[in-house]
Design an enzyme around this catalytic site. Structure first.
Site, PDB file in Angstrom:
ATOM      1  N   GLU A 207      37.160   4.733  51.778  1.00 22.97           N
ATOM      2  CA  GLU A 207      36.153   5.324  50.885  1.00 22.97           C
ATOM      3  C   GLU A 207      36.063   4.517  49.591  1.00 22.97           C
ATOM      4  OE1 GLU A 207      34.632   7.893  47.581  1.00 22.97           O
ATOM      5  OE2 GLU A 207      36.656   7.129  47.772  1.00 22.97           O
ATOM      6  N   ASP A 255      36.958  16.418  48.143  1.00 27.34           N
ATOM      7  CA  ASP A 255      37.306  15.219  47.381  1.00 27.34           C
ATOM      8  C   ASP A 255      37.775  15.637  45.978  1.00 27.34           C
ATOM      9  OD1 ASP A 255      37.664  12.547  46.812  1.00 27.34           O
ATOM     10  OD2 ASP A 255      35.570  11.969  47.039  1.00 27.34           O
TER      11      ASP A 255
END
Ligand SMILES: *[C@@H]1O[C@H](CO)[C@@H](O)[C@H](O)[C@H]1NC(C)=O
Ligand SMILES: *[C@@H]1O[C@H](CO)[C@@H](O)[C@H](O)[C@H]1NC(C)=O
Ligand SMILES: *[C@@H]1O[C@H](CO)[C@@H](O)[C@H](O)[C@H]1NC(C)=O
Length: 383
Positions: A207, A255
């Site tokens: 990511e 997240d």
């Protein structure tokens, strides 16, 4: 992740008709999650036999440390979670783990290996003769497990070790309930379509940008997987067809969770109802003895339920692992604080700066939400 200013503003007010399954848990069931599965026993950052501690290392894609983390996830889903249950000897489908490995060019090298870990557990579906081919549907939960190359030594406790460990905790909480529900359905027939909903958990790699966030230096794993799922038919089990992507009922992305005082707005109008369902778990749960560690209304993780207060629906402006899925039409529920915690991308994003009470409450909220989405009401309690 990164705030991106879009040059062309996307109109997000289109209301998409999609039917989520959803059935609230009873108070006794909510309470039992905290008592049967005390989150901080599973998520103790100092316990090397726990779910969280093995993530708390530098874990750059393609390195040995990354492999260690992958092994932690594999072992949990293949060996530990369903101890005492044996998929090959039972009628109940268990967890499946597949790796989506690929190479991509990055600012630090042309052939860096990335590995997404895709875990799923789908109910056995009864297909009657003459049924039209149907698409399998899944609730998809996702977080990224890689850590950032800089600053050196960065271990990303909230970014996203805690979210990954929480996803494993969720699986642990609902594992037996899924088994009980399947056994019930095997005996009593499948009933409605909601009973055919599966669960997918994605541990995404790459990511973080190696250098600076751009469209090609970021979300390596999510970009690869979304493109792959778009082009592939989900394994053609039981006469079910459809692309892997269309099997995603909702994509829930966790997240930057685990720091104190999170505040999550509702980013997407399409999933605003689900956002409110999650919010109501925290609201209801405050009155249940021993469920949450934060008991005061001021420590609400969510914004007001009114659409007008979430009117901006900022979803399209925040680049993160959901982006390549969302751009392909997948409904997204994004659980990321706005604004980001002060530890974001600093060395202080470490064990010392985790707020364990917040970790505890997030674990309960996400587990309860998943159980409600999968309609595990009446199957959560061990009776
Ligand atoms: C592996 O993790 C340890 C602990 O975080 C760290 O000291 C080491 O530098 C890491 N190795 C690599 C190659 O990133
Ligand atoms: C599961 O059951 C099968 C068949 O009964 C057996 O061969 C296998 O060794 C078992 N696996 C485990 C992990 O117990
Ligand atoms: C990267 O891998 C591809 C395919 O495996 C190969 O063709 C290419 O030469 C490799 N590039 C480098 C720089 O190693």
């Amino acid at each position: 992740m990164k705030i991106i200013v879009l040059t062309s503003w996307l109109i997000l007010s289109v209301s998409i008709a999609f039917s989520n399954a959803y059935m609230p848990l009873k108070d006794t069931e909510l309470e039992s999650i905290a008592s049967q599965f005390p989150p901080l026993e599973y998520l103790n950052p100092l316990d090397d036999g726990g779910l969280l501690q093995p993530f708390l290392i530098v874990r750059i894609p393609g390195t040995e440390n990354s492999t260690k983390v992958q092994n932690h996830v594999n072992d949990f889903f293949i060996k530990q979670i369903s101890q005492g249950q044996n998929s090959s000897s039972s009628e109940i489908p268990m967890w499946k783990v597949t790796h989506d490995s690929f190479q991509d060019s990055t600012p630090i090298g042309d052939n860096i290996t990335f590995t997404n870990i895709c875990v799923s557990r789908d109910p056995e579906l009864a297909i009657n003769e003459g049924d039209k081919a149907r698409t399998r549907k899944r609730l998809t939960l996702a977080a990224h497990y890689d850590s950032k190359l800089y600053p050196e030594g960065f271990i990303g406790a909230i970014d996203s070790a805690v979210p990954c460990a929480i996803l494993m905790y969720v699986a642990k909480v609902i594992d037996k309930a899924l088994t009980r529900k399947q056994a019930f359905l095997n005996e009593n027939g499948v009933g409605n379509e909601n009973n055919q909903l599966g669960l997918q958990i994605l541990f995404l790699d790459g990511e973080e940008a190696f250098h600076e966030w751009t469209s090609t230096d970021s979300i390596y794993g999510a970009r690869h997987l979304a493109a792959r799922m778009e082009n592939e038919d989900i394994e053609n089990v039981d006469g079910l067809i459809g692309s892997g992507l269309s099997s995603i009922d909702t994509f829930v992305l966790l997240d930057l969770l685990g720091a104190a005082n999170p505040r999550i707005p509702s980013y997407f109008s399409e999933t605003h109802d689900l956002y409110n369902s999650m919010r109501s778990i925290q609201k209801r749960g405050r009155n249940i003895k021993g469920l949450f560690q934060h008991k005061r209304r001021e420590s609400n993780f969510f914004s007001s339920p009114s659409v007008s207060e979430n009117v901006h629906f900022l979803g399209g402006t925040l680049g993160d692992d959901h982006t390549p899925f969302w751009q392909r039409g997948v409904p997204v529920l994004h659980l990321i604080p706005n604004k980001f915690p002060p530890q974001w991308h600093h060395l202080t994003d470490d064990v010392d700066h985790l707020d364990l009470r917040t970790v505890h409450d997030w674990a309960i909220i996400i587990a309860a939400f998943t159980a409600e989405y999968l309609e595990l009401t009446n199957f959560i309690l061990d009776q």
